[in-house]
Write a protein that holds these residues in place. Structure first.
Motif, PDB file in Angstrom:
ATOM      1  N   UNK A 121       0.840  -1.215   0.000  1.00 23.41           N
ATOM      2  CA  UNK A 121       0.000   0.000   0.000  1.00 23.41           C
ATOM      3  C   UNK A 121       0.867   1.254   0.000  1.00 23.41           C
ATOM      4  N   UNK A 122       0.657   2.091  -0.989  1.00 25.90           N
ATOM      5  CA  UNK A 122       1.479   3.304  -1.116  1.00 25.90           C
ATOM      6  C   UNK A 122       1.323   4.215   0.082  1.00 25.90           C
ATOM      7  N   UNK A 123       0.095   4.391   0.533  1.00 22.05           N
ATOM      8  CA  UNK A 123      -0.137   5.298   1.664  1.00 22.05           C
ATOM      9  C   UNK A 123       0.539   4.796   2.933  1.00 22.05           C
ATOM     10  N   UNK A 124       0.536   3.479   3.148  1.00 24.74           N
ATOM     11  CA  UNK A 124       1.185   2.922   4.345  1.00 24.74           C
ATOM     12  C   UNK A 124       2.685   3.177   4.307  1.00 24.74           C
ATOM     13  N   UNK A 125       3.311   2.989   3.138  1.00 21.92           N
ATOM     14  CA  UNK A 125       4.741   3.258   3.019  1.00 21.92           C
ATOM     15  C   UNK A 125       5.041   4.738   3.230  1.00 21.92           C
ATOM     16  N   UNK A 126       4.200   5.600   2.668  1.00 25.24           N
ATOM     17  CA  UNK A 126       4.405   7.037   2.842  1.00 25.24           C
ATOM     18  C   UNK A 126       4.256   7.433   4.308  1.00 25.24           C
ATOM     19  N   UNK A 127       3.276   6.855   4.998  1.00 24.26           N
ATOM     20  CA  UNK A 127       3.093   7.149   6.420  1.00 24.26           C
ATOM     21  C   UNK A 127       4.315   6.688   7.225  1.00 24.26           C
ATOM     22  N   UNK A 128       4.831   5.506   6.880  1.00 26.64           N
ATOM     23  CA  UNK A 128       6.003   4.990   7.592  1.00 26.64           C
ATOM     24  C   UNK A 128       7.212   5.910   7.418  1.00 26.64           C
ATOM     25  N   UNK A 129       7.449   6.371   6.196  1.00 23.14           N
ATOM     26  CA  UNK A 129       8.581   7.266   5.959  1.00 23.14           C
ATOM     27  C   UNK A 129       8.378   8.607   6.644  1.00 23.14           C
ATOM     28  N   UNK A 130       7.167   9.143   6.541  1.00 17.67           N
ATOM     29  CA  UNK A 130       6.900  10.444   7.162  1.00 17.67           C
ATOM     30  C   UNK A 130       6.965  10.377   8.680  1.00 17.67           C
ATOM     31  N   UNK A 131       6.758   9.192   9.244  1.00 17.13           N
ATOM     32  CA  UNK A 131       6.787   9.044  10.702  1.00 17.13           C
ATOM     33  C   UNK A 131       8.208   8.999  11.247  1.00 17.13           C
TER      34      UNK A 131
ATOM     35  N   UNK B 124      10.998  10.192   9.682  1.00 14.81           N
ATOM     36  CA  UNK B 124      11.802  11.347   9.288  1.00 14.81           C
ATOM     37  C   UNK B 124      11.248  12.616   9.917  1.00 14.81           C
ATOM     38  N   UNK B 125      12.023  13.683   9.851  1.00 19.45           N
ATOM     39  CA  UNK B 125      11.579  14.960  10.414  1.00 19.45           C
ATOM     40  C   UNK B 125      10.388  15.499   9.629  1.00 19.45           C
TER      41      UNK B 125
ATOM     42  N   UNK C  44       7.679  15.310   0.329  1.00 16.44           N
ATOM     43  CA  UNK C  44       8.020  15.088  -1.075  1.00 16.44           C
ATOM     44  C   UNK C  44       8.749  13.764  -1.252  1.00 16.44           C
ATOM     45  N   UNK C  45       9.700  13.485  -0.362  1.00 18.00           N
ATOM     46  CA  UNK C  45      10.450  12.232  -0.449  1.00 18.00           C
ATOM     47  C   UNK C  45       9.540  11.026  -0.207  1.00 18.00           C
ATOM     48  N   UNK C  46       8.665  11.131   0.791  1.00 17.55           N
ATOM     49  CA  UNK C  46       7.778  10.012   1.109  1.00 17.55           C
ATOM     50  C   UNK C  46       6.850   9.685  -0.054  1.00 17.55           C
ATOM     51  N   UNK C  47       6.343  10.713  -0.723  1.00 18.60           N
ATOM     52  CA  UNK C  47       5.444  10.473  -1.862  1.00 18.60           C
ATOM     53  C   UNK C  47       6.233  10.007  -3.081  1.00 18.60           C
ATOM     54  N   UNK C  48       7.381  10.643  -3.335  1.00 17.03           N
ATOM     55  CA  UNK C  48       8.141  10.343  -4.548  1.00 17.03           C
ATOM     56  C   UNK C  48       8.683   8.928  -4.599  1.00 17.03           C
ATOM     57  N   UNK C  49       9.178   8.428  -3.462  1.00 14.79           N
ATOM     58  CA  UNK C  49       9.813   7.107  -3.473  1.00 14.79           C
ATOM     59  C   UNK C  49       8.816   5.966  -3.305  1.00 14.79           C
ATOM     60  N   UNK C  50       7.531   6.291  -3.171  1.00 15.03           N
ATOM     61  CA  UNK C  50       6.526   5.230  -3.035  1.00 15.03           C
ATOM     62  C   UNK C  50       5.552   5.164  -4.198  1.00 15.03           C
TER      63      UNK C  50
ATOM     64  N   UNK D 139       0.928  14.243   9.935  1.00 12.96           N
ATOM     65  CA  UNK D 139       2.302  13.957   9.526  1.00 12.96           C
ATOM     66  C   UNK D 139       2.868  15.028   8.600  1.00 12.96           C
ATOM     67  N   UNK D 140       2.152  16.119   8.421  1.00 15.69           N
ATOM     68  CA  UNK D 140       2.627  17.191   7.554  1.00 15.69           C
ATOM     69  C   UNK D 140       3.537  18.148   8.304  1.00 15.69           C
ATOM     70  N   UNK D 141       3.950  19.190   7.596  1.00 15.83           N
ATOM     71  CA  UNK D 141       4.810  20.210   8.185  1.00 15.83           C
ATOM     72  C   UNK D 141       3.937  21.181   8.986  1.00 15.83           C
ATOM     73  N   UNK D 142       4.090  21.256  10.304  1.00 17.89           N
ATOM     74  CA  UNK D 142       3.217  22.125  11.093  1.00 17.89           C
ATOM     75  C   UNK D 142       3.500  23.605  10.931  1.00 17.89           C
ATOM     76  N   UNK D 143       4.604  23.949  10.293  1.00 17.42           N
ATOM     77  CA  UNK D 143       4.976  25.363  10.167  1.00 17.42           C
ATOM     78  C   UNK D 143       4.408  26.023   8.921  1.00 17.42           C
TER      79      UNK D 143
END
Length: 312
Positions: free
Chosen positions: A155-165, A167-168, A175-181, A252-256
């Protein structure tokens, strides 16, 4: 009596020098673009999608001039929290009293930026893997396509969530989480097109004339797969915008920064999901951008491959 012949000078006829190779290439590209646009204009859905995208991009570029950067400031909020839409605030205010219309316009900058950059990364990875796997074949293609199949079934979303969790939390992480999945679909499409291109006679002639692997892939294969890559890019951008909104909604997004998914997350955290002006505008913006990219992608695909018979 001797007569002297007056020498006559022949005026050389003006000859038109042939165009250089670069000029001919420019003319062909210009004609190709004009032909593409003539065919694209016949797709009403594609024109609607293009006009919608142009509007969103224009709002994103002009956001600092239209609403200013202070619209994101919590300390400079001009209204009361969760104020209903009215004359001063056409789309109401958020939980801090900031105008929702300004936040919606400013959020387009982040959401579209993530969509474009993540799609560029995804398509670049997929194109590189697809062309090399289709060109070299053998054990390399077998290994790389099995890895691609593994990414496809995950599942693409699961992999993206794992990477975003792990990493900072920043825009580059998203961008990296979406691009590499999301690259495997592009890789398989490009590989299939590469195999079709390399079976043509002119590829054999290029090899016989001494063309190396890099020459074959960059000068012959890549130009032939670029139309497919262009159509795939528009579809990947749509998916990237939706994935970014999902990650931001999950926290999991950028809060700033301000994004459409982040606005939905703020509404959930504030318990204001019943306040329609807090939820509906960002949701409609996300849906419209995703729909617009999809319509453009289908129109581009129909122009580049008329056999698909995409409805206009």
């Amino acid at each position: 009596m001797t007569t002297t012949d007056t020498p006559t000078t022949d005026t050389p006829a003006k000859t038109t020098s042939p165009k250089s190779t670069r000029a001919l290439a420019r003319d062909r590209r210009r004609q190709s673009v004009a032909r593409f646009w003539r065919q694209y204009r016949t797709h009403r859905a594609g024109l609607f999608g293009l006009a919608s995208l142009a509007l969103f991009v224009l709002l994103a570029l002009l956001a600092p001039l239209l609403v200013g950067a202070d619209v994101q400031s919590v300390t400079k909020a001009p209204g009361r929290p969760l104020e209903a839409p009215g004359g001063e605030f056409p789309l109401g205010t958020d939980k801090y009293g900031r105008t929702m219309l300004g936040l919606l316009i400013w959020g387009a900058r982040f959401s579209l930026t993530v969509g474009f950059l993540a799609a560029a990364l995804s398509v670049a990875i997929g194109t590189l893997i697809g062309i090399t796997a289709g060109h070299y074949k053998g054990w390399y293609a077998t290994v790389i396509m099995r890895v691609t199949d593994w990414f496809l079934v995950m599942p693409t979303l699961v992999l993206a969530i794992a990477l975003a969790s792990v990493l900072s939390r920043s825009i580059w992480t998203i961008i990296l989480a979406i691009g590499v999945t999301t690259w495997p679909t592009t890789a398989r499409l490009v590989r299939a097109q590469t195999l079709a291109v390399e079976s043509r006679p002119y590829i054999e002639r290029a090899k016989a004339l001494g063309g190396g692997h890099t020459h074959i892939m960059t000068r012959h294969v890549l130009p032939n797969v670029m139309p497919l890559v262009l159509a795939q890019t528009t579809l990947v951008i749509s998916s990237a915008v939706l994935t970014e909104a999902t990650l931001a909604f999950l926290g999991l997004g950028d809060p700033t920064v301000t994004s459409w998914g982040g606005l939905l997350q703020d509404a959930r955290d504030a318990g204001a999901t019943t306040k329609w002006w807090y939820v509906v505008p960002p949701g409609i913006a996300i849906a419209l951008v995703a729909l617009s990219f999809t319509l453009c992608g289908r129109a581009v695909e129909s122009v580049l491959n008329p056999r698909l018979g995409v409805s206009r």
